[in-house]
Design a protein around this motif. Sequence first.
Motif: not given
Length: 59
Positions: A1-14
Amino acid sequence: MRQSRFTEAQIIGMIKEQEAGMPTAEVCRRHGLSPATFYKFKAKYGGMSVSDTHRLKSL
């Protein structure tokens, strides 16, 4: 599976930005992702805090 370029903390921030009242299109434009990806992230991480994601990793 492809790794996201965003961390989980960044995603939650968005997600928090959008929940605070910023239009979804503006959040997507600022962070360089499509609305479909944003809603996919929101389905997965919506309602979580950063500490919740750390707890999931330890399982």
